[in-house]
Write a protein that holds these residues in place. Sequence first.
Motif, PDB file in Angstrom:
ATOM      1  N   VAL A  37     100.429 118.055 -72.359  1.00  0.00           N
ATOM      2  CA  VAL A  37     101.790 118.564 -71.418  1.00  0.00           C
ATOM      3  C   VAL A  37     101.210 118.594 -69.933  1.00  0.00           C
ATOM      4  O   VAL A  37     102.207 118.268 -69.071  1.00  0.00           O
ATOM      5  CB  VAL A  37     102.268 119.916 -71.768  1.00  0.00           C
ATOM      6  CG1 VAL A  37     102.882 119.874 -73.319  1.00  0.00           C
ATOM      7  CG2 VAL A  37     101.491 121.081 -71.836  1.00  0.00           C
ATOM      8  N   PHE A  43     107.851 116.698 -73.190  1.00  0.00           N
ATOM      9  CA  PHE A  43     106.923 118.030 -73.163  1.00  0.00           C
ATOM     10  C   PHE A  43     106.276 118.026 -71.886  1.00  0.00           C
ATOM     11  O   PHE A  43     105.526 117.193 -71.481  1.00  0.00           O
ATOM     12  CB  PHE A  43     106.213 117.757 -74.446  1.00  0.00           C
ATOM     13  CG  PHE A  43     107.066 117.737 -75.749  1.00  0.00           C
ATOM     14  CD1 PHE A  43     107.718 118.989 -76.132  1.00  0.00           C
ATOM     15  CD2 PHE A  43     106.973 116.587 -76.440  1.00  0.00           C
ATOM     16  CE1 PHE A  43     108.322 118.867 -77.346  1.00  0.00           C
ATOM     17  CE2 PHE A  43     107.667 116.365 -77.524  1.00  0.00           C
ATOM     18  CZ  PHE A  43     108.414 117.492 -78.095  1.00  0.00           C
ATOM     19  N   GLU A  86     107.194 124.154 -71.775  1.00  0.00           N
ATOM     20  CA  GLU A  86     106.270 124.882 -72.817  1.00  0.00           C
ATOM     21  C   GLU A  86     106.153 126.452 -72.416  1.00  0.00           C
ATOM     22  O   GLU A  86     106.129 126.860 -73.609  1.00  0.00           O
ATOM     23  CB  GLU A  86     104.784 124.171 -72.880  1.00  0.00           C
ATOM     24  CG  GLU A  86     104.088 124.934 -73.871  1.00  0.00           C
ATOM     25  CD  GLU A  86     104.344 124.732 -75.646  1.00  0.00           C
ATOM     26  OE1 GLU A  86     103.759 125.488 -76.226  1.00  0.00           O
ATOM     27  OE2 GLU A  86     104.981 123.841 -75.626  1.00  0.00           O
ATOM     28  N   ASP A 103     109.559 127.812 -73.807  1.00  0.00           N
ATOM     29  CA  ASP A 103     109.397 127.816 -75.205  1.00  0.00           C
ATOM     30  C   ASP A 103     108.668 129.053 -75.786  1.00  0.00           C
ATOM     31  O   ASP A 103     109.074 129.691 -76.612  1.00  0.00           O
ATOM     32  CB  ASP A 103     109.093 126.555 -75.945  1.00  0.00           C
ATOM     33  CG  ASP A 103     110.188 125.207 -75.569  1.00  0.00           C
ATOM     34  OD1 ASP A 103     111.224 125.662 -75.340  1.00  0.00           O
ATOM     35  OD2 ASP A 103     109.542 124.031 -75.703  1.00  0.00           O
ATOM     36  N   GLN A 104     107.311 129.038 -75.116  1.00  0.00           N
ATOM     37  CA  GLN A 104     106.668 130.140 -75.558  1.00  0.00           C
ATOM     38  C   GLN A 104     107.171 131.650 -75.306  1.00  0.00           C
ATOM     39  O   GLN A 104     107.125 132.540 -75.868  1.00  0.00           O
ATOM     40  CB  GLN A 104     105.354 129.999 -74.774  1.00  0.00           C
ATOM     41  CG  GLN A 104     104.339 128.989 -75.217  1.00  0.00           C
ATOM     42  CD  GLN A 104     104.004 129.209 -76.755  1.00  0.00           C
ATOM     43  OE1 GLN A 104     103.709 130.510 -77.227  1.00  0.00           O
ATOM     44  NE2 GLN A 104     103.499 128.114 -77.219  1.00  0.00           N
TER      45      GLN A 104
END
Length: 301
Positions: free
Chosen positions: A71, A240, A245, A248-249
């Motif tokens: 990423v 991505f 990311e 999303d985390q």
Amino acid sequence: VRARSRLTPARPGIALLALPAALFVVVVFAVPMAGLGRMSFNETGPTGAMVPAFSFDIWRAMIEDSFTYEVTLNSMWLSFVSTTAALALAYPLALFLFRTTSRWKGFLIAAAITPMLVSGVVRVFGWLAILGDRGFVNWHLAQAGLGGPYRLVYNFTGAAIGLTESLMPYMILALIAGFGRLDRTLEEASASLGASPLRTFVRVTLPLSLPAIVHGWLLCFVLAMSAYVTPKLLGGGRVFLLATEIYDQAITTVNWPMAAALAMYRRGLHAHFLAAWSAHDRRATARAAPAPGACSPCSRR
């Protein structure tokens, strides 16, 4: 000596004037960043809840995961492509706006940065209507007999197009602000010596505008590295990046320590780029400065 003595007492006053701004930066930036860094050393319990601790397990997992570097490369490549495209599109427009003597100059500059006044989400949905399978672009390509429909959204191409458009107002402002070094008399001298307009641009205008280009490119590159809404919507979840990311985390997986670690990792990348440019700028300034004891021809005369 008298001039220096008159200026010296004003320095404490200037420091006091800067104190409120410094306190504001500390409160809204330094303190939250310190809290984010501290959160990255917490742990995640069996239920997914964050457990206060001081462990390097999250950082170790992030560094050992190859997806982190994937990423990172995706983010850097998308930022490079969109920033370079924004520079290529914004440079001639910014140069025109800087040099025009029209009474509409202020209006034209305001029109160039008008997209900044529109919500990023609204602009993205506008691009979805333009670049979609039955959108404006594909319809005209089909009418011209060029086939289609072409996949221009929900992929890297769509994210790059949308991000380029969103960066252009920032690039235009940065270039206009940095074009102060351009001197028309040098271009006129080049033309009087027989240089063509293209040669004058390559040998005179472009080198003088290089600092503005670098500053604008670096500013937009950092903004592109931090972008989330445009790549997320125009990429359709298939592109991505570090920003997606982190989201999303934090929201989907609810792994706040990992999200904090990724955020600090991305902040470190930004700091590295800025430090590299600052060091290069200092070296360039030192090379351009006259050597100690050197004097100009005018002073010798």
